[in-house]
Design a protein around this motif. Sequence first.
Motif, PDB file in Angstrom:
ATOM      1  N   ILE A 164       0.735  -1.013  -0.116  1.00 46.94           N
ATOM      2  CA  ILE A 164      -0.026   0.032   0.009  1.00 46.94           C
ATOM      3  C   ILE A 164       0.889   1.385  -0.013  1.00 46.94           C
ATOM      4  CG2 ILE A 164      -1.654   1.325   1.087  1.00 46.94           C
ATOM      5  CD1 ILE A 164      -2.666  -1.365   0.085  1.00 46.94           C
ATOM      6  N   ILE A 165       0.925   2.130  -1.083  1.00 45.11           N
ATOM      7  CA  ILE A 165       1.466   3.302  -1.308  1.00 45.11           C
ATOM      8  C   ILE A 165       0.685   4.616  -1.017  1.00 45.11           C
ATOM      9  CG2 ILE A 165       3.476   1.981  -2.263  1.00 45.11           C
ATOM     10  CD1 ILE A 165       2.563   3.285  -4.931  1.00 45.11           C
ATOM     11  N   ASN A 166       1.243   5.689  -0.817  1.00 43.08           N
ATOM     12  CA  ASN A 166       0.730   7.020  -0.905  1.00 43.08           C
ATOM     13  C   ASN A 166       1.115   7.594  -2.060  1.00 43.08           C
ATOM     14  OD1 ASN A 166      -0.694   6.842   1.741  1.00 43.08           O
ATOM     15  ND2 ASN A 166       1.302   7.151   2.873  1.00 43.08           N
ATOM     16  N   THR A 167       0.221   8.108  -2.761  1.00 40.36           N
ATOM     17  CA  THR A 167       0.309   8.784  -4.038  1.00 40.36           C
ATOM     18  C   THR A 167      -0.182  10.012  -3.978  1.00 40.36           C
ATOM     19  OG1 THR A 167      -1.643   8.048  -5.265  1.00 40.36           O
ATOM     20  CG2 THR A 167       0.322   6.556  -5.255  1.00 40.36           C
ATOM     21  N   ALA A 168       0.162  10.930  -4.956  1.00 47.68           N
ATOM     22  CA  ALA A 168      -0.575  12.401  -5.112  1.00 47.68           C
ATOM     23  C   ALA A 168      -2.010  12.083  -5.284  1.00 47.68           C
ATOM     24  CB  ALA A 168      -0.082  13.217  -6.289  1.00 47.68           C
ATOM     25  N   ASN A 169      -2.698  11.207  -5.789  1.00 48.35           N
ATOM     26  CA  ASN A 169      -4.172  10.795  -5.810  1.00 48.35           C
ATOM     27  C   ASN A 169      -4.501   9.959  -4.846  1.00 48.35           C
ATOM     28  OD1 ASN A 169      -4.136  12.360  -8.280  1.00 48.35           O
ATOM     29  ND2 ASN A 169      -3.202  10.409  -9.523  1.00 48.35           N
ATOM     30  N   GLY A 170      -3.749   9.693  -3.769  1.00 54.86           N
ATOM     31  CA  GLY A 170      -4.291   9.078  -2.645  1.00 54.86           C
ATOM     32  C   GLY A 170      -3.565   7.628  -2.581  1.00 54.86           C
ATOM     33  N   LYS A 171      -4.292   6.620  -1.829  1.00 52.72           N
ATOM     34  CA  LYS A 171      -3.598   5.315  -1.517  1.00 52.72           C
ATOM     35  C   LYS A 171      -3.714   4.423  -2.768  1.00 52.72           C
ATOM     36  CE  LYS A 171      -3.771   5.195   3.541  1.00 52.72           C
ATOM     37  NZ  LYS A 171      -2.374   5.389   3.684  1.00 52.72           N
ATOM     38  N   ALA A 172      -2.814   3.431  -2.899  1.00 56.55           N
ATOM     39  CA  ALA A 172      -2.797   2.712  -4.279  1.00 56.55           C
ATOM     40  C   ALA A 172      -2.264   1.551  -3.824  1.00 56.55           C
ATOM     41  CB  ALA A 172      -2.372   3.485  -5.425  1.00 56.55           C
TER      42      ALA A 172
END
Length: 229
Positions: A164-172
């Motif tokens: 689970i990673i944090n991106t500019a568009n939220g978690k992915a």
Amino acid sequence: MIFLLTIIGAALAVLIYNHDSGMSFGLQNADLAFLVKYGLLAAVIGAGVVGLHRNMGEMIKNLLIWAIIILGLSTGWLYQDQAKETVARIAGGLSPGRPVSITDENGIAVSIRKSMNGHFEAAGAVNGKAVNFLIDTGATSIALSHADAIEIGFSDADLNYSLIINTANGKAKAAPVRLDSVEVGSIVRTGVQAMVSEPGRLDQSLLGMNFISSLTAFEMRRDEVILRD
């Protein structure tokens, strides 16, 4: 003409005498041999010019033209490395994102010009396949888009989206992978840990900090990034 031939003969004698040392008159023997060869060519051409032209003014003009040509060829040979680097820099400026090998006071490095979109992109390769990276110091590791991962040779069966990673568009979600090789210009890293984003979550692969931190130096300028192996 006799004077020129005498100089050429003397230079040849010096080359033979200094064959083992590798240097003559402060030049590499290969460079001096190049000058001697073209000096001999100039002598032959000059003799032909003298024989074909009775008009002294025209003869001098032709001799000067050949002298300039020979000087240009000799200069190009002596400074071929600098010329190649200049051409490479121009090519890099015309094609942003293309890694260019340069040499400065700190040694050999890779230069990448900023793209027209304002980001630093790098044309690289993963496992021998071309990948266009976005240089992202905010990414902890190399992150491949799903499309790039499939192009490189991974299959959906190889990818387990357990991270689970944090991106500019939220978690992915992302799948951990190991890359055999990652190349950016002359810089190569092997056995690199990376991740693959789930389909539709990442438009462009990211060159993250696990690659950047392996460099001896990383310098981000206004319109250029410098990478040092």
